[in-house]
Design an enzyme around this catalytic site. Sequence first.
Site, short mmCIF file in Angstrom:
data_model
loop_
_atom_site.label_atom_id
_atom_site.label_comp_id
_atom_site.label_asym_id
_atom_site.label_seq_id
_atom_site.Cartn_x
_atom_site.Cartn_y
_atom_site.Cartn_z
N LEU A 43 0.84 -1.19 0.00
CA LEU A 43 0.00 0.00 0.00
C LEU A 43 0.88 1.25 0.00
CD1 LEU A 43 -2.67 -1.02 2.69
CD2 LEU A 43 -3.03 -0.82 0.22
N CYS A 47 4.80 6.35 -5.00
CA CYS A 47 5.10 7.57 -4.24
C CYS A 47 5.76 7.25 -2.91
CB CYS A 47 3.84 8.38 -4.00
SG CYS A 47 4.09 9.77 -2.89
N HIS A 439 7.09 38.93 8.29
CA HIS A 439 8.49 39.27 8.10
C HIS A 439 9.31 38.72 9.28
CE1 HIS A 439 11.97 41.73 6.97
NE2 HIS A 439 12.09 42.08 8.25
#
Length: 460
Positions: A43, A47, A439
């Site tokens: 399974l 990928c 920032h």
Amino acid sequence: MADSATAQEFDILVLGGGSGGYAAALRAVQLGFTVGLVEKGKLGGTCLHNGCIPTKALLHSAELADHARESAKYGINVTLDSIDLNAVKAYKDGIVAGKFKGLSGLIKAKGITVIEGEGKLTGQDTIEVNGTAYKGKHIILATGSYSRTLPGLEIGGRVITSDQALEMTELPQSVVILGGGVIGVEFASVWKSFGVDVTIVEGLPSLVPNEDPAIIKNLERAFKKRGIKFNTGVFFEKVEQTANGVTVTLADGKTFEADLLLVAVGRGPSTAGLGFEDAGITVDRGFVITNERCHTGVGNIYAVGDIVPGVQLAHRGFQQGIFVAEEIAGRNPAVVEDINIPKVTFCEPEIASVGLNQPQAEEKFGKENVETAEYNLAGNGKSSILGTSGIIKMVRQKDGPIVGMHMIGGRIGEQIGEAQLIVSWEAYPEDVAALIHAHPTQNESLGEAAMALAGRPLHG
């Protein structure tokens, strides 16, 4: 032939347990369907086991090697003694094993019936596995892809694909990589960081040829600076191998010698011999042809992921799997066009893109109706701290929305989330320019690019 009269029946029968197949199965049980999931291997598919996850683990190890080499300029005095490829492989395998255990447990906990073995479509509602027939009121084909090669180029010995590259326990001294696309540049990046002499051979005019021209220019400049060699615009002719190495010959007669040849010319659809054509499904060069809603035009059979023509990305298969489960449930989910699927190439520097690049936008809207802006990461505080250069490029329809975003720089892939939202929701530069970007982050650079495209650059 198994006796179909006694076949176990499910609402949905999924052939293939990779990103597309397991996503379809999980969403389907969530929607109240009974699901059978056929898988011949493990399974998670390509990928998890020999694609996205293991290659990114190698790339992280490679990043640490580079950090060690360059640490003195940051005031940290460490040395890079060696690359222990066995330990790198163990780290990579540990990541994969952990994710596999988690996925297997999830599938079991959700009540999905996993049918182990190689399945074959033997009817419009039947898949046969190990001589046993299983019925599905709906069938989803999700059989994935394999590492492709070129006609006449045999894999073996010193000619390898990414599958063998991921299992290596010794580093070569030199490698020729055939293919300058995603897989090729990622492995080039890893091996160069590990101290290997790397040459990429790409028959098309540039590396990563599907990217925006500005991104290509930046990547090729960065690779030259890193010492990654590449030869573009001339096609591969042949390879000869001996006990000691390979000699690669191009169509113009130029030759390259190395320890190994990595064949990275893309992935082919895994559909041969699975009975698709016999069931009446249209197959073109191995790919299953569907409509925009992933239906094959035959019975209640759908197809998702790498076997459907288009970008071969795990998250595309994942999204399509969810889409089909919802389609079967009558939820009429929205179609996501391939062009709006985010793409990240995890070489160093990273590439991230979504939507139309400049040539595509100009072809679609006309050159006079396209505007672009680039923001150089040299002006971004966090990028300077990280020691990376690169750009953010935005493409908009004149007086209209942003239709494409293209980025290159160290760790810039992490910014693809906002980029996807901008393009998918058809935001205008003025909309994005008004958002507050924290920032100091690389994320600020997206706001700066939007301000530039809105005609009011703050730092330009």
